[in-house]
Motif scaffolding. Structure first.
Motif, PDB file in Angstrom:
ATOM      1  N   LEU A 275       0.837  -1.192   0.000  1.00 32.57           N
ATOM      2  CA  LEU A 275       0.000   0.000   0.000  1.00 32.57           C
ATOM      3  C   LEU A 275       0.874   1.245   0.000  1.00 32.57           C
ATOM      4  N   TYR A 276       0.384   2.291  -0.661  1.00 33.50           N
ATOM      5  CA  TYR A 276       1.125   3.540  -0.783  1.00 33.50           C
ATOM      6  C   TYR A 276       0.167   4.705  -0.561  1.00 33.50           C
ATOM      7  N   GLN A 277       0.625   5.684   0.247  1.00 28.05           N
ATOM      8  CA  GLN A 277      -0.207   6.821   0.601  1.00 28.05           C
ATOM      9  C   GLN A 277       0.591   8.105   0.417  1.00 28.05           C
ATOM     10  N   ALA A 278       0.091   8.968  -0.455  1.00 31.96           N
ATOM     11  CA  ALA A 278       0.745  10.253  -0.677  1.00 31.96           C
ATOM     12  C   ALA A 278       0.599  11.135   0.556  1.00 31.96           C
ATOM     13  N   TYR A 279       1.589  11.981   0.777  1.00 33.17           N
ATOM     14  CA  TYR A 279       1.621  12.950   1.873  1.00 33.17           C
ATOM     15  C   TYR A 279       1.664  12.264   3.241  1.00 33.17           C
ATOM     16  N   ALA A 280       2.230  11.067   3.262  1.00 31.87           N
ATOM     17  CA  ALA A 280       2.387  10.312   4.506  1.00 31.87           C
ATOM     18  C   ALA A 280       3.832   9.841   4.589  1.00 31.87           C
ATOM     19  N   ASP A 281       4.226   9.308   5.772  1.00 29.04           N
ATOM     20  CA  ASP A 281       5.577   8.779   5.914  1.00 29.04           C
ATOM     21  C   ASP A 281       5.540   7.431   6.618  1.00 29.04           C
ATOM     22  N   PHE A 282       6.723   6.915   6.979  1.00 27.00           N
ATOM     23  CA  PHE A 282       6.783   5.570   7.542  1.00 27.00           C
ATOM     24  C   PHE A 282       6.143   5.488   8.921  1.00 27.00           C
ATOM     25  N   HIS A 283       6.005   6.607   9.633  1.00 26.26           N
ATOM     26  CA  HIS A 283       5.297   6.589  10.912  1.00 26.26           C
ATOM     27  C   HIS A 283       3.810   6.262  10.702  1.00 26.26           C
ATOM     28  N   ASP A 284       3.225   6.816   9.646  1.00 30.97           N
ATOM     29  CA  ASP A 284       1.827   6.494   9.325  1.00 30.97           C
ATOM     30  C   ASP A 284       1.677   5.018   8.980  1.00 30.97           C
ATOM     31  N   MET A 285       2.670   4.462   8.297  1.00 29.73           N
ATOM     32  CA  MET A 285       2.619   3.046   7.940  1.00 29.73           C
ATOM     33  C   MET A 285       2.689   2.162   9.192  1.00 29.73           C
ATOM     34  N   MET A 286       3.455   2.587  10.202  1.00 31.91           N
ATOM     35  CA  MET A 286       3.492   1.825  11.458  1.00 31.91           C
ATOM     36  C   MET A 286       2.112   1.758  12.086  1.00 31.91           C
ATOM     37  N   ASP A 287       1.424   2.892  12.082  1.00 31.52           N
ATOM     38  CA  ASP A 287       0.082   2.921  12.665  1.00 31.52           C
ATOM     39  C   ASP A 287      -0.853   1.973  11.926  1.00 31.52           C
ATOM     40  N   ILE A 288      -0.744   1.936  10.603  1.00 27.71           N
ATOM     41  CA  ILE A 288      -1.618   1.071   9.806  1.00 27.71           C
ATOM     42  C   ILE A 288      -1.294  -0.398  10.053  1.00 27.71           C
ATOM     43  N   ALA A 289      -0.002  -0.761  10.061  1.00 30.88           N
ATOM     44  CA  ALA A 289       0.388  -2.156  10.298  1.00 30.88           C
ATOM     45  C   ALA A 289      -0.127  -2.629  11.649  1.00 30.88           C
ATOM     46  N   GLU A 290       0.068  -1.822  12.675  1.00 30.92           N
ATOM     47  CA  GLU A 290      -0.404  -2.180  14.014  1.00 30.92           C
ATOM     48  C   GLU A 290      -1.921  -2.291  14.046  1.00 30.92           C
ATOM     49  N   GLY A 291      -2.591  -1.364  13.372  1.00 28.69           N
ATOM     50  CA  GLY A 291      -4.059  -1.385  13.365  1.00 28.69           C
ATOM     51  C   GLY A 291      -4.625  -2.600  12.670  1.00 28.69           C
ATOM     52  N   ILE A 292      -4.020  -2.976  11.524  1.00 23.99           N
ATOM     53  CA  ILE A 292      -4.533  -4.125  10.775  1.00 23.99           C
ATOM     54  C   ILE A 292      -4.329  -5.421  11.554  1.00 23.99           C
ATOM     55  N   ILE A 293      -3.110  -5.675  12.025  1.00 26.22           N
ATOM     56  CA  ILE A 293      -2.812  -6.976  12.639  1.00 26.22           C
ATOM     57  C   ILE A 293      -3.456  -7.114  14.013  1.00 26.22           C
ATOM     58  N   SER A 294      -3.361  -6.075  14.840  1.00 26.58           N
ATOM     59  CA  SER A 294      -3.987  -6.176  16.164  1.00 26.58           C
ATOM     60  C   SER A 294      -5.507  -6.197  16.044  1.00 26.58           C
ATOM     61  N   GLY A 295      -6.041  -5.373  15.129  1.00 27.06           N
ATOM     62  CA  GLY A 295      -7.495  -5.342  14.945  1.00 27.06           C
ATOM     63  C   GLY A 295      -8.036  -6.660  14.418  1.00 27.06           C
ATOM     64  N   ALA A 296      -7.291  -7.283  13.496  1.00 26.61           N
ATOM     65  CA  ALA A 296      -7.735  -8.571  12.963  1.00 26.61           C
ATOM     66  C   ALA A 296      -7.731  -9.642  14.049  1.00 26.61           C
ATOM     67  N   ALA A 297      -6.705  -9.632  14.904  1.00 26.03           N
ATOM     68  CA  ALA A 297      -6.654 -10.609  16.003  1.00 26.03           C
ATOM     69  C   ALA A 297      -7.864 -10.457  16.904  1.00 26.03           C
ATOM     70  N   LYS A 298      -8.191  -9.221  17.236  1.00 26.95           N
ATOM     71  CA  LYS A 298      -9.343  -8.975  18.105  1.00 26.95           C
ATOM     72  C   LYS A 298     -10.644  -9.371  17.425  1.00 26.95           C
ATOM     73  N   GLU A 299     -10.746  -9.071  16.144  1.00 24.10           N
ATOM     74  CA  GLU A 299     -11.963  -9.395  15.380  1.00 24.10           C
ATOM     75  C   GLU A 299     -12.153 -10.907  15.247  1.00 24.10           C
ATOM     76  N   ILE A 300     -11.067 -11.620  14.965  1.00 20.65           N
ATOM     77  CA  ILE A 300     -11.164 -13.053  14.678  1.00 20.65           C
ATOM     78  C   ILE A 300     -11.207 -13.882  15.951  1.00 20.65           C
TER      79      ILE A 300
END
Length: 501
Positions: A275-300
């Motif tokens: 995934l690629y997001q304009a006007y963002a940096d690697f800190h934003d990507m950390m937030d997304i990675a954490e949100g996807i994996i932790s959120g999926a664990a909680k959901e599943i």
């Protein structure tokens, strides 16, 4: 002859050729009688085993129609019991001659374990309390010509399980759990990104230039164009072209192909999301990675706690973020922040038994990365973002404004395994060209995993690419984490296998 899977009631091995012969004779007789099961094109299924067993009160005394594979059978004169497994689970059938009639009951007794049948009947409980179907009609929908593995031992050999996943799923129904979790994870990830206004796109699998990662490609040949082509090793460069084109948030879930070794964490073809997001940096990507994996664990699973590779992992948001320099200082005892000289850095690495690759320059950055790779990665159990990678190992990443030897990159490690890789993307075409040229030098010195020079990508950058954050997440490894699987082959339906002669 009697057949109970592969053994007779006397527990003696039955000649497999005899079993095959008998089953084909049964099929021939059915065809001669005008009852060829393979001519049936449709069967109306109204209910499933898991739903019936989960809500017996709603189904009691009601007519149902299910279909599935007969997994076992106990014939007791005028009445019999058998077990049918469908997509949702399994359920017992009570079959009697009085209900079916003499001819149909005789036909039922000729069925084999593994045959696929359709069943009509009424739901009830036996005297022992087992939810069952009092069968009124049975239809043979498909004849099984091969016997299933012996029921008491099942299919345990992993090599056979992975080669014949279809049999694995039949006789080891718990295996399906991994792939249901896989589907749920991808569904959750898609929704997460879609809700952030990302657009899902598709990019080429076949390319004339290989790029976007350090990996050896699969090479094929395009007959019409008479040119070599490469199966993609990453989706990075095409996706960043879309950022240049004004598609500010894009992602692709796709198959990647790398012509490399196989081990419990690697398969030559695997699935990632980039995934690629304009006007963002690697800190934003950390937030997304954490949100996807932790959120999926909680959901599943309903919890942030999982077990993987013998470790209890806590996925509660708020994961640790640690620079590579600090990680090497903490876990290996060398402070590269206090070292400025290349020779001193290499000497420090060698002092703790670290070896630099023959193709690598003896630089501060390569010494730092080698220390991390050989001495630190194996110690990272709980979710940890390792940030600020050396420029030598990050040819597509923006350099740090504070220290040009480092780049704004992270990798996510959980239980000694890398799950995600992200950058503040390099958007300077002049700097990018210089890094590509450095990669070409490495290729000329024998490093066939180094990047090729992609002139069209450089042209795209010259039109201007916004500051961009980008990330790749290994879907197979994320599913390994969420299923507790110790090998990638347990979460890929059809893993690559060496052919049998």
């Amino acid at each position: 002859m009697a057949e109970n899977n592969v053994k007779t009631p006397e527990n003696q091995e039955v000649d497999l050729n005899e079993i095959l012969k008998v089953r084909r004779e049964k099929l021939a007789n059915l065809k001669a009688e005008g009852k060829d099961p393979f001519k049936i094109t449709k069967y109306e299924v109204t209910d499933h085993a898991d739903a019936i067993k989960a809500d017996f009160e709603a189904f009691e005394d009601k007519k149902v129609c299910i279909a599935g594979r007969m997994m076992s059978r106990r014939i007791m004169g005028k009445a019999s019991f058998c077990n049918v497994q469908d997509a949702g689970g399994n359920i017992q059938l009570y079959v009697s001659r009085n209900d079916l009639g003499d001819d149909e009951y005789a036909a039922f007794k000729k069925l084999d374990i593994g045959d696929i049948i359709g069943v009509e009947g009424v739901v009830f409980k036996t005297k022992t309390g087992e939810i069952s179907i009092h069968t009124a009609k049975i239809v043979l929908l498909s004849k099984s010509l091969l016997p299933l593995p012996e029921k008491f031992h099942g299919l345990k050999d992993t090599d056979t399980r992975f080669r014949q996943r279809y049999v694995d799923l039949i006789v080891n129904p718990d295996v399906k759990r991994n792939f249901i979790i896989r589907s749920k994870f991808i569904k959750y990830m898609r929704k997460y990104l879609d809700d952030m206004n990302y657009i899902e796109v598709e990019t080429p699998v076949l390319n004339t230039i290989v790029g976007g990662a350090a990996a050896r490609p699969f090479v094929t040949h395009h007959n019409t164009l008479d040119i070599p082509m490469y199966m993609r090793i990453a989706t990075e460069l095409p996706l960043k072209r879309l950022i240049v084109g004004g598609m500010d948030r894009v992602y692709e879930i796709g198959r990647i192909f790398r012509n490399e070794g196989m081990d419990p964490k690697h398969n030559p073809e695997f699935t990632t999301v980039e995934l690629y997001q304009a006007y963002a940096d690697f800190h934003d990507m950390m937030d997304i990675a954490e949100g996807i994996i932790s959120g999926a664990a909680k959901e599943i699973h309903g919890t942030y706690e999982v077990e993987w590779l013998g470790e209890k992992i806590n996925l509660t948001p708020g994961w640790r973020r640690l620079t590579m320099v600090d990680a090497v200082k903490e876990y290996a005892g060398i402070d590269f922040g206090a070292i400025t000289d290349d020779a001193e850095a290499v000497k420090a690495a060698e002092s703790i038994g670290v070896e630099l690759a023959d193709t690598a320059d003896k630089t501060w950055g390569n010494a730092l990365y080698a220390c991390f790779d050989q001495k630190v990665e194996e110690k990272l159990i709980q979710p940890t973002f390792i940030t600020m990678y050396p420029v030598e190992v990050s040819p597509l990443t923006k350099a740090s404004p504070e220290d040009p030897r480092l780049t704004e990159r992270f990798e996510l490690f959980i239980c000694r395994s890398e799950l995600a890789n992200a950058y503040s993307e390099l958007n300077d075409p002049i700097d990018q060209r210089q890094r590509f040229e450095k990669q070409l030098e490495l290729r000329e010195r024998g490093d066939d995993e180094a990047e090729m020079l992609d002139e069209d990508f450089l042209t795209a950058l010259e039109y201007g690419m916004a500051p961009t954050g980008g990330m790749g997440i290994g879907i197979d490894r994320a599913v390994m984490l969420l299923t507790g699987s110790d090998t990638i082959r347990e979460v890929i339906l059809f893993p690559t296998m060496k052919p049998i002669d």
